[in-house]
Design an enzyme around this catalytic site. Structure first.
Site, PDB file in Angstrom:
ATOM      1  N   ARG A   1       0.821  -1.223   0.000  1.00 14.98           N
ATOM      2  CA  ARG A   1       0.000   0.000   0.000  1.00 14.98           C
ATOM      3  C   ARG A   1       0.853   1.271   0.000  1.00 14.98           C
ATOM      4  O   ARG A   1       0.473   2.268   0.613  1.00 14.98           O
ATOM      5  CB  ARG A   1      -0.956   0.034   1.192  1.00 14.98           C
ATOM      6  CG  ARG A   1      -2.114  -0.929   1.100  1.00 14.98           C
ATOM      7  CD  ARG A   1      -3.219  -0.365   0.207  1.00 14.98           C
ATOM      8  NE  ARG A   1      -4.285  -1.343   0.062  1.00 14.98           N
ATOM      9  CZ  ARG A   1      -5.398  -1.339   0.797  1.00 14.98           C
ATOM     10  NH1 ARG A   1      -5.616  -0.395   1.687  1.00 14.98           N
ATOM     11  NH2 ARG A   1      -6.304  -2.252   0.609  1.00 14.98           N
TER      12      ARG A   1
ATOM     13  N   ARG B   1      -7.091  11.227  -5.955  1.00 12.76           N
ATOM     14  CA  ARG B   1      -8.247  10.404  -5.622  1.00 12.76           C
ATOM     15  C   ARG B   1      -9.510  11.258  -5.630  1.00 12.76           C
ATOM     16  O   ARG B   1     -10.552  10.837  -6.128  1.00 12.76           O
ATOM     17  CB  ARG B   1      -8.013   9.778  -4.250  1.00 12.76           C
ATOM     18  CG  ARG B   1      -9.176   9.073  -3.623  1.00 12.76           C
ATOM     19  CD  ARG B   1      -9.343   7.685  -4.198  1.00 12.76           C
ATOM     20  NE  ARG B   1     -10.208   6.893  -3.331  1.00 12.76           N
ATOM     21  CZ  ARG B   1     -11.514   7.047  -3.253  1.00 12.76           C
ATOM     22  NH1 ARG B   1     -12.120   7.965  -3.968  1.00 12.76           N
ATOM     23  NH2 ARG B   1     -12.232   6.286  -2.445  1.00 12.76           N
TER      24      ARG B   1
ATOM     25  N   ASP C   1      -6.622  -3.108  -7.485  1.00 14.14           N
ATOM     26  CA  ASP C   1      -7.100  -3.768  -6.279  1.00 14.14           C
ATOM     27  C   ASP C   1      -7.380  -5.230  -6.590  1.00 14.14           C
ATOM     28  O   ASP C   1      -7.723  -5.566  -7.726  1.00 14.14           O
ATOM     29  CB  ASP C   1      -8.386  -3.099  -5.763  1.00 14.14           C
ATOM     30  CG  ASP C   1      -8.673  -3.528  -4.335  1.00 14.14           C
ATOM     31  OD1 ASP C   1      -8.122  -2.920  -3.408  1.00 14.14           O
ATOM     32  OD2 ASP C   1      -9.411  -4.513  -4.148  1.00 14.14           O
TER      33      ASP C   1
ATOM     34  N   TYR D   1     -14.396 -12.307  -0.131  1.00 11.97           N
ATOM     35  CA  TYR D   1     -15.142 -11.061  -0.324  1.00 11.97           C
ATOM     36  C   TYR D   1     -16.398 -11.282  -1.159  1.00 11.97           C
ATOM     37  O   TYR D   1     -17.424 -10.628  -0.946  1.00 11.97           O
ATOM     38  CB  TYR D   1     -14.245  -9.980  -0.951  1.00 11.97           C
ATOM     39  CG  TYR D   1     -13.246  -9.414   0.034  1.00 11.97           C
ATOM     40  CD1 TYR D   1     -13.610  -8.388   0.894  1.00 11.97           C
ATOM     41  CD2 TYR D   1     -11.962  -9.928   0.137  1.00 11.97           C
ATOM     42  CE1 TYR D   1     -12.714  -7.872   1.822  1.00 11.97           C
ATOM     43  CE2 TYR D   1     -11.048  -9.418   1.052  1.00 11.97           C
ATOM     44  CZ  TYR D   1     -11.433  -8.401   1.891  1.00 11.97           C
ATOM     45  OH  TYR D   1     -10.550  -7.902   2.817  1.00 11.97           O
TER      46      TYR D   1
ATOM     47  N   ARG E   1      -3.726   6.577   0.770  1.00 12.80           N
ATOM     48  CA  ARG E   1      -4.257   7.781   1.427  1.00 12.80           C
ATOM     49  C   ARG E   1      -3.303   8.482   2.376  1.00 12.80           C
ATOM     50  O   ARG E   1      -3.554   9.613   2.765  1.00 12.80           O
ATOM     51  CB  ARG E   1      -5.550   7.418   2.174  1.00 12.80           C
ATOM     52  CG  ARG E   1      -6.724   7.202   1.238  1.00 12.80           C
ATOM     53  CD  ARG E   1      -7.868   6.497   1.948  1.00 12.80           C
ATOM     54  NE  ARG E   1      -7.447   5.158   2.330  1.00 12.80           N
ATOM     55  CZ  ARG E   1      -8.259   4.244   2.832  1.00 12.80           C
ATOM     56  NH1 ARG E   1      -9.516   4.519   3.051  1.00 12.80           N
ATOM     57  NH2 ARG E   1      -7.805   3.054   3.134  1.00 12.80           N
TER      58      ARG E   1
HETATM   59  O1  CP3 Z   1      -0.059  -1.773  -2.504  1.00  7.17           O
HETATM   60  C1  CP3 Z   1      -0.328  -0.905  -3.357  1.00  7.17           C
HETATM   61  O2  CP3 Z   1       0.020   0.294  -3.249  1.00  7.17           O
HETATM   62  C2  CP3 Z   1      -1.038  -1.336  -4.620  1.00  7.17           C
HETATM   63  C3  CP3 Z   1      -2.446  -1.246  -4.645  1.00  7.17           C
HETATM   64  C4  CP3 Z   1      -3.324  -2.165  -3.784  1.00  7.17           C
HETATM   65  C5  CP3 Z   1      -4.542  -1.721  -3.236  1.00  7.17           C
HETATM   66  N1  CP3 Z   1      -5.162  -2.796  -2.646  1.00  7.17           N
HETATM   67  C6  CP3 Z   1      -5.062  -0.351  -3.331  1.00  7.17           C
HETATM   68  C7  CP3 Z   1      -6.211   0.062  -2.481  1.00  7.17           C
HETATM   69  C8  CP3 Z   1      -3.177  -3.524  -3.456  1.00  7.17           C
HETATM   70  C9  CP3 Z   1      -2.037  -4.478  -3.755  1.00  7.17           C
HETATM   71  C10 CP3 Z   1      -4.360  -3.903  -2.754  1.00  7.17           C
HETATM   72  C11 CP3 Z   1      -4.610  -5.283  -2.274  1.00  7.17           C
HETATM   73  C12 CP3 Z   1      -5.842  -5.580  -1.519  1.00  7.17           C
HETATM   74  N2  CP3 Z   1      -7.077  -5.034  -1.657  1.00  7.17           N
HETATM   75  C13 CP3 Z   1      -5.920  -6.610  -0.546  1.00  7.17           C
HETATM   76  C14 CP3 Z   1      -4.800  -7.545  -0.150  1.00  7.17           C
HETATM   77  C15 CP3 Z   1      -3.841  -6.906   0.785  1.00  7.17           C
HETATM   78  C16 CP3 Z   1      -4.432  -6.581   2.131  1.00  7.17           C
HETATM   79  O3  CP3 Z   1      -4.506  -5.370   2.432  1.00  7.17           O
HETATM   80  O4  CP3 Z   1      -4.800  -7.493   2.879  1.00  7.17           O
HETATM   81  C17 CP3 Z   1      -7.244  -6.631  -0.069  1.00  7.17           C
HETATM   82  C18 CP3 Z   1      -7.806  -7.561   0.990  1.00  7.17           C
HETATM   83  C19 CP3 Z   1      -7.972  -5.620  -0.788  1.00  7.17           C
HETATM   84  C20 CP3 Z   1      -9.417  -5.300  -0.670  1.00  7.17           C
HETATM   85  C21 CP3 Z   1      -9.668  -3.900  -0.286  1.00  7.17           C
HETATM   86  N3  CP3 Z   1      -9.410  -2.798  -1.093  1.00  7.17           N
HETATM   87  C22 CP3 Z   1     -10.236  -3.417   0.914  1.00  7.17           C
HETATM   88  C23 CP3 Z   1     -10.681  -4.285   2.079  1.00  7.17           C
HETATM   89  C24 CP3 Z   1     -10.306  -2.012   0.817  1.00  7.17           C
HETATM   90  C25 CP3 Z   1     -10.935  -1.070   1.802  1.00  7.17           C
HETATM   91  C26 CP3 Z   1     -10.041  -0.791   2.950  1.00  7.17           C
HETATM   92  C27 CP3 Z   1      -9.236   0.432   2.711  1.00  7.17           C
HETATM   93  O5  CP3 Z   1      -8.026   0.405   2.984  1.00  7.17           O
HETATM   94  O6  CP3 Z   1      -9.839   1.430   2.256  1.00  7.17           O
HETATM   95  C28 CP3 Z   1      -9.731  -1.643  -0.418  1.00  7.17           C
HETATM   96  C29 CP3 Z   1      -9.569  -0.266  -0.957  1.00  7.17           C
HETATM   97  C30 CP3 Z   1      -8.197   0.125  -1.436  1.00  7.17           C
HETATM   98  N4  CP3 Z   1      -7.361  -0.633  -2.196  1.00  7.17           N
HETATM   99  C31 CP3 Z   1      -7.570   1.390  -1.221  1.00  7.17           C
HETATM  100  C32 CP3 Z   1      -6.335   1.350  -1.861  1.00  7.17           C
HETATM  101  C33 CP3 Z   1      -5.311   2.458  -1.963  1.00  7.17           C
HETATM  102  C34 CP3 Z   1      -8.188   2.581  -0.496  1.00  7.17           C
HETATM  103  C35 CP3 Z   1      -9.154   3.188  -1.450  1.00  7.17           C
HETATM  104  C36 CP3 Z   1      -9.362   4.671  -1.266  1.00  7.17           C
HETATM  105  O7  CP3 Z   1      -8.546   5.460  -1.776  1.00  7.17           O
HETATM  106  O8  CP3 Z   1     -10.378   5.029  -0.678  1.00  7.17           O
END
Ligand code: CP3
Length: 341
Positions: free
Chosen positions: A23, A36, A73, A149, A27
């Site tokens: 990540r 964003r 994602d 999910y 944010r």
């Molecule tokens: O790592 C990186 O910078 C690359 C991008 C990336 C994102 N999600 C961007 C994202 C990667 C590799 C993921 C993987 C991901 N997504 C996982 C596996 C890793 C982990 O964290 O366990 C999972 C389970 C998800 C599913 C997911 N996506 C959830 C549960 C959420 C909501 C929680 C949150 O942090 O907001 C997301 C949203 C998400 N994916 C965001 C980002 C940057 C936040 C979105 C926003 O800007 O509002």
């Protein structure tokens, strides 16, 4: 090979170790929040190649990490198969609940290529923009975590409904896993074809399974995916992240056949040394909360990881994703510390 990430994943004990952070685009960066807000919706951001490429590159410019990870994602795969997806503000992902055969049959691999076209264009743009030292990582979710999910319709504290289905209706669950595994192969092959130099499988909820189900739904699909990618792209390293696998890491390391394994926050790096053969790179595993805290706590935790990993193939990372409240200056301090190892 000049890219330190690829050297480490190929079994070389590069020191100081290459580093990137899960990540790393997100944010906690003001420049991310700005883009964003411009994109509006998270899915719109992921499917706009110009914006997604820019977001991917933001942490590279700021911190000079050794790898960029495609900004997308894991849930973009079910989205691309025609399963609905939206990201509700402050609530996380929301999907329709998949609970029957009709739900599995509705998943359409035929629409995958067109749906992921913008993601592949992002891969091409990022690859073209990176310098000779920075590797590009593509990724997908582990099929089990993606199934979690889809079955729950979003996040959950223990994914009880998913585990219940895996035990009670193994045929239905197995068919879903099979569709997701094959689609994941298509998706990762396409990312590599577009320029990803390594790929990572994020199986974030692997740790909720019993040992027998872990073997069937985490290790076996990873092995199938690794086999299919190797056939086409034998030189592209694969990182597995079976989060909270605990001692099951030993089986996974040997049977899945990945080049590198991501250690989660709970894994003791010293113990991982003897669960995982030395030819397999380890990656991880600073507690994201230590990064949030910064200062002494961060330095002590990071130093003990570095001490345990010296002399073996290793990639410095977190044990899970950066949290949004993290001050970017703490990340700069961490980069300095790891570079001086
Ligand atoms: O790592 C990186 O910078 C690359 C991008 C990336 C994102 N999600 C961007 C994202 C990667 C590799 C993921 C993987 C991901 N997504 C996982 C596996 C890793 C982990 O964290 O366990 C999972 C389970 C998800 C599913 C997911 N996506 C959830 C549960 C959420 C909501 C929680 C949150 O942090 O907001 C997301 C949203 C998400 N994916 C965001 C980002 C940057 C936040 C979105 C926003 O800007 O509002």
């Amino acid at each position: 090979m000049t890219k330190t990430l690829l050297r480490a994943l190929n079994g070389e004990a590069v020191w100081p170790p290459p580093m990137w952070l899960m990540r790393q685009a997100g944010r906690y960066l003001p420049e991310y929040r700005e883009l964003r807000a411009k994109a509006g919706d998270f899915i719109a951001l992921c499917t706009d190649p110009a914006l997604a490429a820019e977001v991917t590159l933001q942490p590279i410019r700021r911190f000079g990490f050794d790898a960029a990870i495609l900004f997308s994602d894991i849930l973009m795969l079910p989205w691309a198969l025609g399963h609905g997806l939206r990201f509700a503000e402050g609530e996380g992902p929301v999907l329709p609940r998949l609970r029957d055969q009709a739900g599995v049959e509705a998943l359409d691999r035929g629409r995958l290529a067109e749906a992921i076209a913008p993601v592949l264009e992002t891969v091409r743009r990022v690859r073209a923009a990176l310098d000779a030292r920075t590797a590009l990582i593509g990724f997908a979710g582990g099929p089990f975590t993606v199934a979690c999910y889809m079955i729950e319709g979003g996040g959950s504290k223990d994914f009880a409904g998913t585990r219940q289905m895996a035990h009670e209706d193994p045929d239905l669950f197995g068919r879903l896993m099979q569709v997701l595994t094959e689609a994941t192969i298509d998706y990762l092959l396409a990312q590599i074809g577009a320029g990803a130099e390594a790929v990572m499988l994020f199986d974030s909820w692997a740790g909720v399974l019993s040992p027998s189900l872990f073997r069937a739904h985490v290790t076996a699909p990873a092995r199938r995916i690794v086999g299919a990618l190797r056939l086409r792209y034998p030189e592209v390293p694969i990182i597995g992240f079976p989060r909270l696998a605990g001692v099951m890491l030993a089986d996974y390391a040997v049977l899945a056949g990945v080049n590198g394994i991501g250690m989660d926050t709970a894994m003791d790096p010293g113990r991982a040394q003897w669960l995982v053969p030395k030819r397999t790179a380890l990656q991880g595993n600073l507690d994201p909360m230590a990064l949030l805290a910064g200062g002494r706590a961060m330095r002590d935790e990071a130093s003990s990881i570095l001490l345990a990993m010296r002399g073996r193939p290793f990639v410095f990372n977190l044990g899970h994703g950066i949290v949004p409240q993290t001050p970017p200056e703490h990340v700069s301090a961490l980069v300095e510390l790891v570079r001086a190892a």
